[in-house]
Design a protein around this motif. Structure first.
Motif, mmCIF file in Angstrom:
data_model
loop_
_atom_site.group_PDB
_atom_site.id
_atom_site.type_symbol
_atom_site.label_atom_id
_atom_site.label_comp_id
_atom_site.label_asym_id
_atom_site.label_seq_id
_atom_site.Cartn_x
_atom_site.Cartn_y
_atom_site.Cartn_z
ATOM 1 N N ASP A 470 0.673 -1.086 -0.321
ATOM 2 C CA ASP A 470 0.054 -0.119 -0.121
ATOM 3 C C ASP A 470 0.072 1.022 0.136
ATOM 4 O O ASP A 470 1.284 1.983 0.658
ATOM 5 N N PRO A 471 0.716 1.980 -1.162
ATOM 6 C CA PRO A 471 1.775 3.254 -1.456
ATOM 7 C C PRO A 471 1.646 4.361 -0.084
ATOM 8 O O PRO A 471 2.471 4.769 0.297
ATOM 9 N N ASP A 472 0.510 4.633 0.514
ATOM 10 C CA ASP A 472 0.625 4.887 1.818
ATOM 11 C C ASP A 472 0.715 4.919 3.213
ATOM 12 O O ASP A 472 1.497 5.147 3.606
ATOM 13 N N LYS A 473 1.121 3.374 2.941
ATOM 14 C CA LYS A 473 1.290 3.049 4.512
ATOM 15 C C LYS A 473 3.277 2.817 4.149
ATOM 16 O O LYS A 473 3.620 2.175 4.918
ATOM 17 N N PHE A 474 3.338 2.851 3.122
ATOM 18 C CA PHE A 474 4.928 2.573 2.774
ATOM 19 C C PHE A 474 5.099 3.837 3.011
ATOM 20 O O PHE A 474 6.370 4.150 3.671
ATOM 21 N N ARG A 475 4.594 4.748 2.750
ATOM 22 C CA ARG A 475 5.047 6.334 3.294
ATOM 23 C C ARG A 475 5.319 6.858 4.270
ATOM 24 O O ARG A 475 5.917 7.259 4.742
ATOM 25 N N LEU A 476 4.570 6.101 5.620
ATOM 26 C CA LEU A 476 4.076 6.522 6.717
ATOM 27 C C LEU A 476 5.212 5.519 7.007
ATOM 28 O O LEU A 476 6.259 5.746 7.971
ATOM 29 N N GLN A 477 5.989 4.804 6.907
ATOM 30 C CA GLN A 477 6.985 3.130 6.720
ATOM 31 C C GLN A 477 8.155 3.934 7.119
ATOM 32 O O GLN A 477 9.118 4.011 7.353
ATOM 33 N N GLN A 478 8.550 4.887 6.040
ATOM 34 C CA GLN A 478 9.955 5.361 5.366
ATOM 35 C C GLN A 478 10.028 6.651 5.895
ATOM 36 O O GLN A 478 11.113 7.424 5.608
ATOM 37 N N GLU A 479 8.909 7.502 6.292
ATOM 38 C CA GLU A 479 9.092 8.822 6.546
ATOM 39 C C GLU A 479 10.027 8.981 8.270
ATOM 40 O O GLU A 479 10.407 9.986 7.878
ATOM 41 N N GLY A 480 10.497 8.586 8.668
ATOM 42 C CA GLY A 480 11.589 8.370 9.620
ATOM 43 C C GLY A 480 12.589 8.728 9.544
ATOM 44 O O GLY A 480 13.521 8.775 10.546
ATOM 45 N N LEU A 481 12.899 8.513 8.351
ATOM 46 C CA LEU A 481 13.787 8.785 8.049
ATOM 47 C C LEU A 481 14.507 9.995 7.948
ATOM 48 O O LEU A 481 15.836 10.291 8.679
ATOM 49 N N ALA A 482 14.015 10.889 7.503
ATOM 50 C CA ALA A 482 14.357 12.356 7.711
ATOM 51 C C ALA A 482 14.451 13.005 9.417
ATOM 52 O O ALA A 482 15.487 13.402 9.858
ATOM 53 N N ASP A 483 14.065 11.785 10.399
ATOM 54 C CA ASP A 483 14.615 11.966 11.272
ATOM 55 C C ASP A 483 15.353 11.058 12.246
ATOM 56 O O ASP A 483 15.899 11.245 13.114
ATOM 57 N N GLY A 484 16.293 10.331 11.282
ATOM 58 C CA GLY A 484 17.246 8.853 11.637
ATOM 59 C C GLY A 484 16.756 7.573 11.869
ATOM 60 O O GLY A 484 17.669 7.948 12.796
ATOM 61 N N LYS A 485 15.632 8.526 11.901
ATOM 62 C CA LYS A 485 14.807 6.769 12.971
ATOM 63 C C LYS A 485 14.090 6.291 11.337
ATOM 64 O O LYS A 485 13.144 6.168 11.469
ATOM 65 N N PRO A 486 14.997 5.404 10.644
ATOM 66 C CA PRO A 486 14.651 4.584 9.018
ATOM 67 C C PRO A 486 14.064 3.745 9.946
ATOM 68 O O PRO A 486 13.963 3.059 10.675
ATOM 69 N N PHE A 487 13.024 2.886 8.726
ATOM 70 C CA PHE A 487 12.618 1.822 8.416
ATOM 71 C C PHE A 487 12.830 0.550 8.598
ATOM 72 O O PHE A 487 14.567 1.209 8.297
ATOM 73 N N LEU A 488 13.281 -0.601 9.535
ATOM 74 C CA LEU A 488 14.333 -1.529 10.038
ATOM 75 C C LEU A 488 13.577 -2.826 9.591
ATOM 76 O O LEU A 488 12.232 -2.858 10.219
ATOM 77 N N ASN A 489 13.720 -3.660 9.349
ATOM 78 C CA ASN A 489 13.697 -4.904 9.187
ATOM 79 C C ASN A 489 13.682 -5.530 11.342
ATOM 80 O O ASN A 489 14.935 -5.483 11.513
#
Length: 612
Positions: A470-489
């Motif tokens: 889901d592109p909307d959920k994907f965007r929420l998942q990835q937006e933490g990178l800006a704050d140094g908190k990226p999506f991690l497995n």
């Protein structure tokens, strides 16, 4: 079973375009062949007798093009061929080269063992001096052991019988070109070419077989026959003489996807009179890779890496390309879809693929095929790597160092071992492969392991794999990178596989994997149920139109993320039961290519960064 002896020579091209001599002989074609189900062939005398069948080398016996097409497990296989060493090679050493043999190979020539090699992805060489002289016949015998019960790097080869999920038909034995080469006693062993864009130069190291008094190394760099730089250095002092080719500014053309310019390079050993002792033809490029915060720069410019996952399999030839044109076609199809490069996934590709990537301006991440280590026929990937991984990976780095298309290294993929308070074998091997890569090649960034278990705190690149559809959920998942908190497995319950993210350049190196098979979708719609006969990631789309909408949305999320330096979409083609490719397994069209291209070629946010 027989293979027609008059079959046209398969894959006749020189397999090593960066180190070419005129005196070479392609040994592809019909060989004697026999399956050794119990690995008892040595005791039963298979080194000394004719074999019961035939095979077309370099195609693996599991493949249709080999003429064998035996897809069950084979503990060992044997090859035999009688050759005549060209008489005009008198006075020279004869080398026997194997591009790749899966997995443990032993080679005999005229009854004498001349080589042993472990590893299914890397080349090795046997010196035939004293055994097969010019003008003489020689009997070559090869045994390849490839047990599913051993701990070994297999890439995507299944350790159970059927193709399932993202594991495929196995490759056993010879699967790349076999060839002879004549070299003088004092000869160039290889070249190591290091570009230095800041200095407008190329450093050329020339490891030699011997150092002789009065000998010198001479290198000529040319553009369309015109010499643009030359240098020479004594060859009697250093085991690996090194020289610098300074390129005048008016002759400098940095290699890039937009202008993949290659210089011709000639390197020779000359004696005291200036006569050539040995001479090789090669090519070189000037290209830089640099890291600046979260930006990866190529030649000082941020280039968003629109990569595709390329498994490198074909329906009738498996890991071996059916011909050279097939290698070119895959790159051209990828570029036509808007990708500018690839992760060469879970396989060390034929060197000619990299040659074509070099000349076409195709960005490549080199990777090791580290999956399949569990052994025993059970599902497993690579949680128990061995010391052999490090040795084989160093062979990869040595073979492929000179290719300008390679802009990063990935020694491991999707290791997934929870962090705890003890150092494990996985920790040791991950650290060893990372350090080996940095020592062998300080010019390119290294990711310690793609996805899941980042075990090396100083890794150059950090990434994750996400098949959120889901592109909307994907965007929420990835937006933490800006704050140094990226999506991690992580594990489903939030357990950590990786050391903390430390601000490195970051990308989602696997995403998408969108399933689409028009025929199966039609049959499912008619039956009123879901499709179960093929495989892809996540919730399946119901139409090609839905595919395009999802593809566009997922790509847009990553392109618009100002902290994302690239992505890698899964995948270029369908492979067996995997129906998540941009193209079918036989490279046919599945979608509107212009729409896929347009979705990718919108400007990326990180490309707005200031050029150096």
């Amino acid at each position: 079973m027989t293979v027609a002896s008059n079959h046209a020579l398969p894959k006749p091209e020189h397999p090593r375009p960066q180190l070419v001599r005129d005196s070479w002989l392609n040994l592809n074609g019909t060989w004697g062949f026999e399956i050794d189900a119990g690995d008892s062939g040595w005791e039963r005398g298979l080194t000394t007798r004719e074999l019961t069948g035939e095979i077309l080398v370099p195609f693996a016996p599991e493949s249709a093009l080999s003429g064998v097409e035996h897809v069950d497990f084979m503990e060992a296989v044997w090859y035999r061929r009688t050759i005549t060493v060209p008489g005009e090679w008198a006075g020279k050493k004869v080398l026997l080269h194997f591009g790749a043999v899966d997995h443990d190979a032993t080679v005999w020539v005229n009854g004498v063992e001349v080589a042993r090699h472990r590893g299914g992805f890397t080349p090795f060489t046997a010196d035939l001096s004293g055994l097969a002289e010019p003008g003489e016949d020689a009997v070559l015998v090869v045994r390849a052991r490839d047990s599913r019960h051993e701990m070994q790097a297999r890439g995507k080869q299944a350790t159970w019988y059927n193709n399932t999920h993202c594991q495929y038909t196995r490759t056993t034995g010879i699967w790349q070109t076999v060839w002879l080469e004549a070299v003088p006693e004092v000869h160039i062993k290889r070249l190591r070419i290091t570009p230095n864009l800041a200095d407008s130069s190329l450093a050329v190291e020339v490891p030699l077989s011997q150092n002789r008094a009065g000998h010198a190394i001479k290198a000529l760099l040319r553009n369309a026959g015109t010499t643009v730089a030359e240098a020479s250095v004594r060859a009697d002092l250093d085991l690996s003489p090194s020289l610098r080719l300074g390129i005048p500014q008016d002759e400098l053309r940095p290699w890039s996807p937009e202008d993949p310019f290659l210089y011709d390079l000639e390197v020779a050993i000359e004696d005291a009179t200036g006569s050539p002792v040995d001479q090789v033809a090669s090519y070189a490029a000037v290209r830089s890779v640099a890291l600046d915060g979260k930006v990866v720069r190529i030649n000082g410019k941020p280039v968003f890496q629109r990569l595709v996952l390329d498994q490198g399999y074909w329906p009738d030839s498996l890991m071996t390309s059916p011909d050279d044109a097939a290698l070119v076609k895959d790159i051209e199809l990828s570029m036509a879809a808007g990708f500018n490069g690839a992760r060469l996934h879970q396989k060390v590709f034929e060197e000619r693929f990299l040659y074509h990537a070099d000349r076409l301006g195709y960005l490549v991440w080199g990777e090791f095929g580290d999956w399949g280590v569990s052994g025993g026929g059970t599902v497993g990937h690579n949680q128990k790597p061995t010391a052999s991984f490090v040795a084989q990976w160093l062979e990869v780095l040595q073979r492929d160092f000179n290719h300008p298309s390679i802009i990063g290294w990935c020694p491991l993929n999707e290791t997934h071992q929870l962090l705890h308070d003890r150092i494990t074998v996985l920790d040791d091997v991950t650290q060893a492969m990372f350090l080996a890569t940095k020592l062998a090649d300080p010019t390119r960034p290294v990711i310690d392991a793609s996805g899941y278990s980042h075990r090396v705190r100083e890794t150059d690149i950090y990434d994750s794999h996400s098949y959120e559809q889901d592109p909307d959920k994907f965007r929420l998942q990835q937006e933490g990178l800006a704050d140094g908190k990226p999506f991690l497995n992580r594990t489903p319950d939030g357990g950590d596989y990786s050391v903390p993210y430390a601000g490195q350049p970051y990308f989602v190196s696997e995403f998408g994997g969108i399933w689409w098979n028009e025929e199966e979708a039609r049959q499912a719609a008619e039956a009123g149920n879901d499709v179960a006969s093929s495989w892809g990631y996540g919730q399946r789309v119901a139409s090609a139109e839905e595919f395009h909408e999802r593809f566009d949305g997922l790509c847009r999320v990553l392109l618009e993320n100002a902290d994302m330096f690239g992505y890698c979409y899964t995948q270029l083609t369908d492979v067996f039961q995997e129906k998540n490719g941009i193209f079918t397994f036989d490279r046919g069209p599945k979608f509107d290519l212009e729409r896929i291209r347009a979705a990718q070629l919108r400007p990326a946010a990180i490309e707005g960064e200031q050029d150096l």
